[in-house]
Scaffold this active site. Structure first.
Site, PDB file in Angstrom:
ATOM      1  N   ARG A  99      30.353  38.513  58.449  1.00 14.47           N
ATOM      2  CA  ARG A  99      31.558  38.733  57.638  1.00 14.47           C
ATOM      3  C   ARG A  99      32.618  39.256  58.594  1.00 14.47           C
ATOM      4  O   ARG A  99      32.480  40.346  59.146  1.00 14.47           O
ATOM      5  CB  ARG A  99      31.285  39.716  56.495  1.00 14.47           C
ATOM      6  CG  ARG A  99      32.556  40.145  55.807  1.00 14.47           C
ATOM      7  CD  ARG A  99      32.335  40.740  54.443  1.00 14.47           C
ATOM      8  NE  ARG A  99      31.990  39.739  53.451  1.00 14.47           N
ATOM      9  CZ  ARG A  99      32.179  39.878  52.150  1.00 14.47           C
ATOM     10  NH1 ARG A  99      32.721  40.978  51.663  1.00 14.47           N
ATOM     11  NH2 ARG A  99      31.825  38.933  51.311  1.00 14.47           N
ATOM     12  N   HIS A 126      35.181  31.149  52.553  1.00 19.32           N
ATOM     13  CA  HIS A 126      34.068  31.886  51.930  1.00 19.32           C
ATOM     14  C   HIS A 126      33.099  30.856  51.326  1.00 19.32           C
ATOM     15  O   HIS A 126      32.985  30.724  50.107  1.00 19.32           O
ATOM     16  CB  HIS A 126      34.626  32.825  50.858  1.00 19.32           C
ATOM     17  CG  HIS A 126      33.685  33.917  50.465  1.00 19.32           C
ATOM     18  ND1 HIS A 126      32.425  34.058  50.994  1.00 19.32           N
ATOM     19  CD2 HIS A 126      33.825  34.940  49.573  1.00 19.32           C
ATOM     20  CE1 HIS A 126      31.836  35.115  50.450  1.00 19.32           C
ATOM     21  NE2 HIS A 126      32.670  35.666  49.582  1.00 19.32           N
ATOM     22  N   GLN A 129      30.360  31.813  48.645  1.00 18.44           N
ATOM     23  CA  GLN A 129      30.945  32.057  47.326  1.00 18.44           C
ATOM     24  C   GLN A 129      31.186  30.726  46.607  1.00 18.44           C
ATOM     25  O   GLN A 129      30.792  30.540  45.452  1.00 18.44           O
ATOM     26  CB  GLN A 129      32.276  32.815  47.493  1.00 18.44           C
ATOM     27  CG  GLN A 129      32.959  33.135  46.169  1.00 18.44           C
ATOM     28  CD  GLN A 129      32.165  34.123  45.349  1.00 18.44           C
ATOM     29  OE1 GLN A 129      31.773  35.155  45.852  1.00 18.44           O
ATOM     30  NE2 GLN A 129      31.907  33.807  44.089  1.00 18.44           N
ATOM     31  N   ASP A 221      41.120  35.137  41.919  1.00 17.12           N
ATOM     32  CA  ASP A 221      40.597  36.063  42.933  1.00 17.12           C
ATOM     33  C   ASP A 221      41.641  37.172  43.090  1.00 17.12           C
ATOM     34  O   ASP A 221      42.763  37.058  42.573  1.00 17.12           O
ATOM     35  CB  ASP A 221      40.372  35.298  44.258  1.00 17.12           C
ATOM     36  CG  ASP A 221      39.780  36.165  45.372  1.00 17.12           C
ATOM     37  OD1 ASP A 221      39.285  37.280  45.076  1.00 17.12           O
ATOM     38  OD2 ASP A 221      39.826  35.744  46.545  1.00 17.12           O
ATOM     39  N   CYS A 261      35.448  35.620  41.680  1.00 21.44           N
ATOM     40  CA  CYS A 261      34.410  35.824  42.702  1.00 21.44           C
ATOM     41  C   CYS A 261      33.970  37.280  42.780  1.00 21.44           C
ATOM     42  O   CYS A 261      32.896  37.561  43.319  1.00 21.44           O
ATOM     43  CB  CYS A 261      34.914  35.340  44.056  1.00 21.44           C
ATOM     44  SG  CYS A 261      36.435  36.134  44.566  1.00 21.44           S
ATOM     45  N   ARG A 289      25.008  33.627  43.555  1.00 22.71           N
ATOM     46  CA  ARG A 289      25.105  33.829  45.015  1.00 22.71           C
ATOM     47  C   ARG A 289      23.700  33.999  45.600  1.00 22.71           C
ATOM     48  O   ARG A 289      23.380  33.428  46.640  1.00 22.71           O
ATOM     49  CB  ARG A 289      25.939  35.088  45.324  1.00 22.71           C
ATOM     50  CG  ARG A 289      27.421  35.005  44.989  1.00 22.71           C
ATOM     51  CD  ARG A 289      28.170  34.137  45.965  1.00 22.71           C
ATOM     52  NE  ARG A 289      27.999  34.580  47.334  1.00 22.71           N
ATOM     53  CZ  ARG A 289      28.700  35.553  47.922  1.00 22.71           C
ATOM     54  NH1 ARG A 289      29.658  36.181  47.264  1.00 22.71           N
ATOM     55  NH2 ARG A 289      28.485  35.889  49.192  1.00 22.71           N
TER      56      ARG A 289
HETATM   57  N1  NVA Z   1      39.723  36.931  48.929  1.00 24.12           N
HETATM   58  C1  NVA Z   1      38.879  38.098  48.882  1.00 24.12           C
HETATM   59  C2  NVA Z   1      37.498  37.712  48.501  1.00 24.12           C
HETATM   60  C3  NVA Z   1      36.557  38.862  48.318  1.00 24.12           C
HETATM   61  C4  NVA Z   1      35.167  38.399  48.008  1.00 24.12           C
HETATM   62  C5  NVA Z   1      38.908  38.817  50.224  1.00 24.12           C
HETATM   63  O1  NVA Z   1      38.900  38.132  51.256  1.00 24.12           O
HETATM   64  O2  NVA Z   1      38.939  40.040  50.237  1.00 24.12           O
HETATM   65  N1   CP Z   2      32.366  37.996  46.218  1.00 25.40           N
HETATM   66  C1   CP Z   2      31.963  38.679  47.305  1.00 25.40           C
HETATM   67  O1   CP Z   2      31.823  38.132  48.394  1.00 25.40           O
HETATM   68  O2   CP Z   2      31.727  39.992  47.065  1.00 25.40           O
HETATM   69  P1   CP Z   2      31.494  41.100  48.179  1.00 25.40           P
HETATM   70  O3   CP Z   2      32.815  41.245  48.916  1.00 25.40           O
HETATM   71  O4   CP Z   2      31.139  42.352  47.420  1.00 25.40           O
HETATM   72  O5   CP Z   2      30.418  40.656  49.105  1.00 25.40           O
END
Ligand code: NVA
Ligand code: CP
Length: 315
Positions: A99, A126, A129, A221, A261, A289
């Site tokens: 991540r 992502h 997701q 989102d 998400c 997921r």
């Molecule tokens: N667009 C959001 C998704 C979180 C799962 C982010 O990148 O923070």
């Molecule tokens: N949707 C998602 O990826 O959640 P987290 O940021 O909690 O992993």
């Protein structure tokens, strides 16, 4: 399947069909030992609940062991080159889930690692997701083809991977974002290119009311993604008309399902009333997921060994 899962574009329609069949199987079975004696690494630069938990639980249910490295533990790209990190991971681990902020970092890791790299979110994509989301749609409708998925909000990482999979699976995806917050033009063009081959329809508008008109699923989102915190005040203003609320959903078909998400910022991009409505499938998405990522790990990591000489590139 390709060695890595980085975007969603790296999967063919046949790959996704295969993953969904395996996901259904694993969802029923829950425990198998396909990854017995394997070790999976989770290397994260950003916080996470769902991604971390679902990968750790999923690895356990497949018989693998997990190692989690938090941002402060690894300082990926700071203590040594990404290429060197990739080579070291390849000597210890059978698969790495990352991540990160930079998507280029994940690509560089994947180029230099002998083991599969799974993108658990970058600033641009992502894919895990989007796979869980498409599986949720598939479970509800029995087929993704011809389904209208309407995405309202920021043209961000989640939308980019949804576009990749929608193009593959033959969905109609209507994206509504404010001007200047549209999806990345290169990613849009790539998705359109794929869509021409599969019969998917990808449409864009700045008008959320027009977008939701024929929706089977309405997705949103957060307005402020991780790393964009300094833009919070401006974004809250720009996105106000893109909130999923009773007024906007009055323009959608009554049976349209609601997707997010998570994490949800209730009162910002979605109201409590819509998030908690009987049409919401948000917690099914979160659960899926786990199941879909187990299928991804099983396909990518089952055959991965600890190779002594991962492919070398010039850094
Ligand atoms: N667009 C959001 C998704 C979180 C799962 C982010 O990148 O923070
Ligand atoms: N949707 C998602 O990826 O959640 P987290 O940021 O909690 O992993």
């Amino acid at each position: 399947m390709n060695k890595d899962l980085l975007t969603g574009f790296d999967l063919s329609a046949a790959d996704v069909r295969d993953l969904f069949a395996l996901t259904r199987d694993l969802k029923k079975k829950r425990f198998t030992d396909v990854l017995r004696n394997k070790t999976v690494g989770l290397i994260f630069q950003k916080p996470s609940a769902r991604t971390r938990i679902s990968f750790e639980v999923g690895a356990y249910q497949l018989g693998a062991q997990c190692v989690y490295l938090a941002p402060q533990d690894i300082r990926l790209g700071e203590r040594e080159s990404i290429a060197d990190s990739a080579r070291v991971f390849s000597r210890y681990l059978d698969c790495v889930i990352t991540r990160t902020f930079s998507h280029q970092l994940v690509e560089e890791l994947a180029r230099n690692a002998a083991i599969p790299i799974i993108n658990g979110l970058s600033d641009e994509y992502h894919p895990c997701q989007a796979l869980g989301d498409m599986f949720t749609i598939y479970e509800i409708t029995g087929s993704c083809r011809g389904v209208t998925l309407c995405y309202v909000g920021d043209g961000n990482n989640v939308l980019h991977s949804l576009l990749a999979l929608a193009a593959n699976l033959g969905l109609r995806l209507v994206a509504a974002t404010p001007r200047n917050y549209q999806p990345c033009p290169d990613i849009w063009a790539l998705a359109q290119e794929r869509a021409q081959k599969t019969g998917a329809a990808l449409e864009y508008t700045t008008d959320p009311v027009a977008a939701v008109k024929d929706a089977d699923f309405v997705y949103t989102d957060v307005w402020v993604s991780m790393g964009q915190e300094q833009e919070t005040a401006r974004r809250r203003k720009v996105f106000r008309a893109y909130q999923l609320n009773r007024e906007l959903l009055a323009h959608a078909p009554a049976q349209a399902k609601i997707m997010h998400c998570m994490p949800m910022h209730r009162g910002e991009e979605i109201t409590d009333e819509i998030a908690d409505s009987p049409h919401a499938v948000i917690f099914d998405q979160a659960e899926n997921r786990l199941h879909v990522q187990k299928a991804v790990m099983a396909r990518l990591a089952a055959g991965a060994g600890k190779k002594k000489n991962p492919r070398r590139t010039r850094d």
